[in-house]
Design a protein around this motif. Structure first.
Motif, short mmCIF file in Angstrom:
data_model
loop_
_atom_site.label_atom_id
_atom_site.label_comp_id
_atom_site.label_asym_id
_atom_site.label_seq_id
_atom_site.Cartn_x
_atom_site.Cartn_y
_atom_site.Cartn_z
N THR A 7 -1.88 7.87 19.37
CA THR A 7 -0.94 9.11 20.02
C THR A 7 -1.71 10.72 18.77
OG1 THR A 7 0.34 7.40 18.60
CG2 THR A 7 1.10 9.11 20.69
N ASP A 43 6.53 9.53 -13.36
CA ASP A 43 6.93 8.43 -13.99
C ASP A 43 6.03 6.94 -13.64
OD1 ASP A 43 9.45 9.36 -14.29
OD2 ASP A 43 10.12 8.42 -12.96
N TYR A 44 5.45 6.71 -12.95
CA TYR A 44 4.27 5.55 -12.82
C TYR A 44 3.37 5.84 -13.89
CZ TYR A 44 2.02 8.92 -9.47
OH TYR A 44 1.80 9.73 -8.51
N ASN A 57 -4.19 9.56 -7.05
CA ASN A 57 -2.69 9.95 -6.64
C ASN A 57 -3.12 12.03 -6.84
OD1 ASN A 57 -0.05 8.76 -6.18
ND2 ASN A 57 -1.58 7.83 -7.60
N ILE A 87 -6.03 7.15 3.08
CA ILE A 87 -5.89 7.21 0.95
C ILE A 87 -4.12 6.96 1.08
CG2 ILE A 87 -5.44 8.28 -0.94
CD1 ILE A 87 -7.90 9.75 -0.56
N PRO A 112 -1.04 5.10 1.22
CA PRO A 112 -0.36 4.20 2.24
C PRO A 112 1.16 4.52 3.01
CG PRO A 112 -0.57 3.22 0.32
CD PRO A 112 -1.37 4.40 0.46
N ARG A 113 1.58 5.49 2.45
CA ARG A 113 2.59 5.59 3.13
C ARG A 113 2.96 6.68 4.27
NH1 ARG A 113 4.04 8.95 -2.11
NH2 ARG A 113 2.21 9.24 -1.32
N ALA A 143 8.79 -3.03 5.50
CA ALA A 143 10.22 -4.80 5.08
C ALA A 143 11.34 -3.78 4.19
CB ALA A 143 9.26 -5.39 4.03
N LYS A 144 12.40 -4.68 4.09
CA LYS A 144 13.18 -3.74 3.83
C LYS A 144 12.89 -4.87 1.78
CE LYS A 144 14.97 -0.14 5.59
NZ LYS A 144 15.59 0.19 6.47
N THR A 200 9.75 6.15 -8.37
CA THR A 200 8.71 7.25 -9.13
C THR A 200 8.29 6.54 -9.97
OG1 THR A 200 10.64 8.07 -10.93
CG2 THR A 200 9.79 9.26 -8.28
N LEU A 215 6.37 3.51 -9.73
CA LEU A 215 5.75 2.46 -9.22
C LEU A 215 4.70 3.64 -8.81
CD1 LEU A 215 7.73 -0.30 -8.09
CD2 LEU A 215 6.30 -0.26 -9.45
N ASN A 216 2.30 2.74 -8.73
CA ASN A 216 2.20 3.57 -8.35
C ASN A 216 2.25 3.81 -6.36
OD1 ASN A 216 0.04 5.53 -7.55
ND2 ASN A 216 -1.84 4.62 -8.87
N PRO A 217 2.36 4.81 -6.17
CA PRO A 217 2.55 4.69 -4.74
C PRO A 217 1.01 4.00 -3.66
CG PRO A 217 2.15 7.22 -5.53
CD PRO A 217 2.21 6.18 -6.46
N LEU A 218 0.60 4.26 -4.18
CA LEU A 218 -0.82 3.99 -3.66
C LEU A 218 -1.30 3.28 -3.78
CD1 LEU A 218 -2.95 7.37 -4.00
CD2 LEU A 218 -1.11 6.90 -2.33
N LEU A 219 -0.80 1.80 -4.50
CA LEU A 219 -1.38 0.91 -4.89
C LEU A 219 -0.68 0.31 -4.18
CD1 LEU A 219 -2.77 1.15 -8.85
CD2 LEU A 219 -4.31 1.37 -7.08
N ARG A 279 4.61 -10.36 -0.11
CA ARG A 279 5.43 -9.01 -0.32
C ARG A 279 4.73 -8.41 -1.59
NH1 ARG A 279 10.86 -7.40 -0.15
NH2 ARG A 279 11.52 -7.80 2.00
N MET A 289 2.06 -6.01 -0.10
CA MET A 289 3.11 -4.84 -0.36
C MET A 289 2.71 -3.66 -0.60
SD MET A 289 5.93 -5.51 2.18
CE MET A 289 5.75 -7.16 4.04
N TYR A 290 2.93 -2.32 -0.11
CA TYR A 290 2.82 -0.40 -0.96
C TYR A 290 4.78 -0.61 -1.54
CZ TYR A 290 -2.44 -0.13 0.14
OH TYR A 290 -3.32 -0.22 1.06
N HIS A 305 6.65 1.45 -1.14
CA HIS A 305 7.55 2.87 -0.22
C HIS A 305 8.14 1.80 0.54
CE1 HIS A 305 3.15 2.58 2.09
NE2 HIS A 305 5.00 2.63 3.42
N GLN A 306 7.93 0.03 1.05
CA GLN A 306 8.25 -0.36 1.78
C GLN A 306 9.09 -1.76 0.86
OE1 GLN A 306 4.11 -2.01 2.65
NE2 GLN A 306 4.18 -1.39 4.28
N SER A 342 13.04 -1.45 -1.30
CA SER A 342 14.45 -1.12 -1.23
C SER A 342 14.23 -0.60 -2.35
CB SER A 342 15.87 -1.44 -0.47
OG SER A 342 15.36 -2.96 -1.31
N ALA A 379 6.52 9.23 19.49
CA ALA A 379 5.69 8.06 19.97
C ALA A 379 5.92 9.27 21.49
CB ALA A 379 5.73 6.74 20.65
N LEU A 380 4.60 9.48 22.40
CA LEU A 380 4.88 9.87 23.37
C LEU A 380 5.02 9.97 24.26
CD1 LEU A 380 0.48 11.56 23.49
CD2 LEU A 380 2.74 12.28 23.30
#
Lengths: 326, 570
Positions: free
Chosen positions: A3, A218-219, A241, A314, A316-317, A325-326, B100, B102-106, B146, B149-150, B152-153, B155, B314-315
């Motif tokens: 989309t 922080d990271y 980053n 780059i 993933p968010r 997953a929660k 904050t 954890l590195n969000p990109l790894l 798990r 996973m990144y 952000h996935q 809680s 979504a469209l």
């Protein structure tokens, strides 16, 4: 994701239409092409006939729609000055500009990021401060002046490098490249530095400030607290980053490298589309100007689309489609 | 054998004008398996001690005196490379905010495996196996999946577990946990603290637990050290320090802690170090134009309130995903009462407040204020009168004041907007309000960054009072503040309610605070109002299972000294 791409393509098409419209409405103020095309000995009948032949007697919206129709089929009309199809001329000229832009873009990105990282890590070091001060020159000096200074130093005084033109080129199909001959490569050096210097300093300063920001996160502190080596902290954790926001600006800058090649190409008499455009303005060669502007907008829009897709690669968010997953 | 010994540690931050002493001759020891609490208010130097032990002091900070020893060997004064090899290997650290840290990109796995390989020199396969074991150990379900996973996935609570797993990668002997649960909900906080206790017991790890939360200290630690302005003021077994504090500062700190089990009329101003403030409520009450009380006795009526947010666009409309933040919520607020709303993060309590403040549009339901149906008013002009009567105090005093505006402009803005006063009268009201909240009228000439968190929150209160509202919405007004500042702000709010007859909606996740402040309480969970009851009734006889669960997780603080509270207990 799909989309998003579809929406972007629609937006891009809209942007192109608007650019075309604005460009077309501007052409009326550039001058009358008839003046340049007919000699002194013209009659009113000649003028009227040529005007009808070129379709210039029709109202502006009609001209614009005709142009769009042609452009959709890849037909940008015939150059008033050269009497050849515009598409043929552009294909001839494009490789020169694209090669120049590619080399200066590469130069700007690699050196810009490298120096940016260096000055961020050695924040208070002597070298870093030197680089930051010198970089101010790169930002503040206008392109044509840098070009002329480089020509004076390396071409006139030292005589190491050519001052104009592309040198010898090799034709591979319709693409003419300067990468394969020594004189072609030498001819690329000065123009690409001139063209890329501003972007390089900009990228460098941006990378530096973003990196300093990331190093405070922080990271990064946590990575240090885990005892990881500085190299890993700086490059594996911080640099990636840093690049997220840098990519946007870099994308825009690459677009402007192609667009602003006009000045560099004029200074170095580089036979690319920028020089073609300058000459077209002087001659009020409307088909060439219109095609050039469309080409540049396609590039801008295309690069920005790629930038947006790079974000997904780059960060993933942003990949929201993934099973969360929660 | 003592794991960590800190003796006479001083940390200095030289600035252009003078040397700032962040830590002054502090002593502390950690034994194997022991959890040592380090408590104090912001700026007390507790985090600085942690950073100094790790060799992670921000420049220009440095250890100016004293020693840090690990298993009897001095580690302070070692060079950067030697400190780095000790970091993570023998001493690990856990930071406050799992969002904050954890590195969000790894992926979580990449970060774990990198650390494991670095410290234990294992092969790729073995490192991965170990990473899965660690995730399993810290209580992450399905660690096999798990791990890829990144961050952000996950809680917030799960992320903090990952952070702990990362800190355990190298099997450290000492863990320094810097406010490890401050950013978490009470139920998650209980789980994380339980995990830390287990680790200390099983692995004989020594833990320094840095916190400002007396509840955490009382429930978790074996020993406690109290710090004030860089110096240790008191140290000893937790029970003894909490139950029978010797130093005046410890006494004032403990007296300011809201108790879940006792209700006090006002928090005692057992101030230490000249921190008490004067709040001239009587003056304010004299000039206050009290509105006619509403006839029915109910000021605000909320019926079937609903709010949905678009979660994924979504469209095609049928593929869009919505999230119901507030689901069919109804409650009444009586004239002059303080109505509390409690719940964990994401329960929708702030969303309710924002709909009442007309900051969010509703997706259904009715809000009635003093017999006027607010949700039926459409134009901004019709809403103005209502907006003047409700004002809001936000959680974060740092971001809720415009840094580019002077304090007097900030307070005058609502008065000018509602055209309540003109000319010199505006300045007069601003000065008066600043005086009344104890800042003094000269504070108006300054900018927000010149004030501390508690002072800024008082500016927020002055701004909220500027239009002489009838209804005040307080969204976690004290959760960003230190306990003694919290006591001051809560006292001010109590005074406002008592003397000016203000009605309040008081949102908080902190049950003890709610017990002190509110007449009635509503409990929210996942967008729904689970239970509404009189406060004392709710604490004594919770009806719903979820309320009981929340109450059971609340630290009881029964061992805390009640010195200074006796006159105030209701």
């Amino acid at each position: 994701m799909l989309t998003f791409v579809i929406r972007r393509v629609f937006q891009s098409a809209l942007v192109l239409l608007i650019v075309g419209l604005v460009a077309f409405s501007m052409f009326r103020f550039v001058g009358d092409p008839i003046d340049n095309m007919l000699g002194q000995e013209r009659t009113d009948a000649d003028i009227a006939r040529l005007r009808t032949d070129l379709g210039l007697d029709q109202p502006f919206p009609v001209q614009y729609v005709k142009f769009l129709k042609g452009a959709a089929e890849g037909n940008f009309g015939v150059s008033y000055r050269q009497g050849r199809p515009v598409s043929t001329i552009l294909v001839e000229r494009a490789p020169a500009t694209l090669e120049l832009a590619a080399v200066s873009g590469f130069f700007a990105i690699t050196i810009g990021i490298g120096l940016g990282v260096f000055t961020a890590i050695r924040r208070d070091g002597f070298m870093a401060n030197m680089i930051m001060s010198v970089s101010l020159i790169g930002v503040s000096l206008p392109t044509f002046l840098i070009g002329i200074l480089l020509i004076y130093l390396f071409a006139v005084e030292l005589g190491w490098l050519p001052s104009f033109g592309r040198g010898d080129v090799v034709n591979i199909g319709w693409w003419s490249t300067g990468f394969l001959t020594a004189s072609g490569l030498k001819a690329l050096i000065l123009p690409s530095i001139t063209l890329g210097l501003y972007q390089m300093t900009l990228i460098m300063r941006l990378v530096r400030s973003e990196m300093l920001e990331v190093l405070r996160q922080d990271y990064i502190r946590f990575a240090r607290a885990r005892g990881l080596k500085e190299r890993s902290v700086n490059f594996r954790h911080a640099l990636k980053n840093t690049l997220v926001p840098v990519i946007t600006v870099t994308g825009l800058q690459l677009g402007s490298i192609i667009a602003f090649a006009i000045i560099t190409e004029t200074v170095f008499q580089w036979p690319g589309v920028g020089l073609l455009f300058i000459n077209a303005i002087q001659f009020v060669d409307i088909p060439v100007m219109a095609a050039y502007l469309m080409l540049i907008s396609v590039m801008f829009v295309g690069i920005n689309l790629i930038v947006d897709l790079l974000y997904f690669a780059i960060d993933p968010r942003l990949r929201v489609d993934q099973k969360g997953a929660k | 054998m003592t794991l960590l010994t800190i003796e006479d540690l001083s940390v200095h931050f030289p600035t252009r004008h003078k040397v700032f002493v962040a830590v002054n001759e502090a002593d502390l020891t950690v034994e194997p398996g022991e959890i040592h609490g380090l408590v104090g208010e912001s700026g007390a130097g507790k985090s600085t001690i942690g950073a100094a032990v790790m060799g992670l002091l921000e420049r220009p900070g440095h250890i100016a005196g004293g020693t840090v020893s690990f298993k009897g060997e001095a580690i302070s004064g070692r060079d950067a490379e030697a400190m780095r090899s000790l970091r993570g290997a023998k001493i690990s650290m856990i930071f406050q905010d799992p969002l904050t840290s954890l590195n969000p990109l790894l992926t979580v796995g990449q970060q774990l495996i990198e650390t494991i390989q670095f410290h234990l020199k294992l092969s790729d396969g073995d490192s991965r196996k170990r990473a899965v074991e660690l995730l399993d150990r810290v209580g992450i379900p399905l660690p096999d999946e798990r791990i890829d996973m990144y961050p952000h996935q996950f809680s917030g609570g799960m992320r903090q577990r990952v952070v702990i797993a990362l800190a355990l990668c190298s099997e450290p002997d000492v863990i320094i946990a810097d406010e490890p649960t401050t950013a978490l909900d009470v139920s998650i906080q209980a789980q994380i603290l339980e995990l830390i206790k287990e680790l200390a017991r099983e692995r004989q790890t020594g833990v320094i637990l840095i916190t400002h939360d007396m509840g955490v200290i009382a429930d978790t630690t074996d020993k406690v050290t109290v710090m004030y302005q860089g110096a240790v003021v008191e140290s000893g077994a937790t029970e003894q320090v909490m139950g029978n504090p010797q130093h005046d500062y410890t006494k004032s700190l403990i007296a300011a802690v809201p108790r879940p089990t006792l209700k006090v009329h006002r928090f005692p101003q057992l101030s230490y170090g000249g921190r008490s403030i004067e709040f001239h409520i009587d003056d304010l009450a004299r000039n206050w134009q009290k509105p006619e009380p509403s006839k029915s006795g109910t000021l605000l009526k909320v019926e079937n309130l609903t709010k949905t947010f678009l979660q994924k666009g979504a469209l095609i409309p049928s593929r869009r995903k919505y999230f119901k933040a507030v689901d069919n919520v109804s409650f009444d607020i009586r004239d002059g009462e303080v109505f509390g709303v409690v719940g964990e993060s994401g329960s929708g309590k702030s969303t309710v407040a924002r709909m009442i403040a007309t900051l969010y549009e509703t997706n259904g339901g009715k809000i009635t204020f003093d017999e006027t149906e607010v949700t039926a008013l459409s134009s901004n002009r019709d809403l103005e009168g209502y907006r003047r009567q409700i004002q809001m105090i936000f959680q974060d005093p740092y971001s809720s004041l415009n840094p580019r505006m002077r304090v007097d402009e900030i307070i005058a803005e609502p008065v000018k907007h509602h055209k309540l006063l003109e000319g010199a009268a505006i300045q007069h009201r601003v000065d008066e309000l600043l005086d009344r909240v104890g800042l003094g009228s000269e504070a108006g000439r300054r900018y927000p960054h010149e004030f501390s968190g508690g002072q800024r929150q008082r500016i927020s209160i002055a701004r909220a009072l500027a239009t002489q509202p009838r209804f005040l919405i307080c969204d976690e007004p004290t959760s960003a503040l230190d306990v003694s500042i919290q006591a001051q702000i809560l006292n001010i709010l109590k005074d406002l309610q008592e003397h000016l007859g203000l009605t309040m909606l008081f949102i908080s996740h902190d049950l003890p605070v709610v017990r002190q402040m509110c007449d009635r309480v509503g409990v929210m969970r996942q967008g729904q109002m689970v239970e509404v009851a009189e406060t004392e009734e709710l604490f004594a006889n919770p009806k719903e299972a979820y309320t009981r669960e929340l109450l059971s997780l609340m630290p009881k603080l029964e061992g805390l000294s009640t010195e200074g509270l006796k006159d105030e207990i209701v």
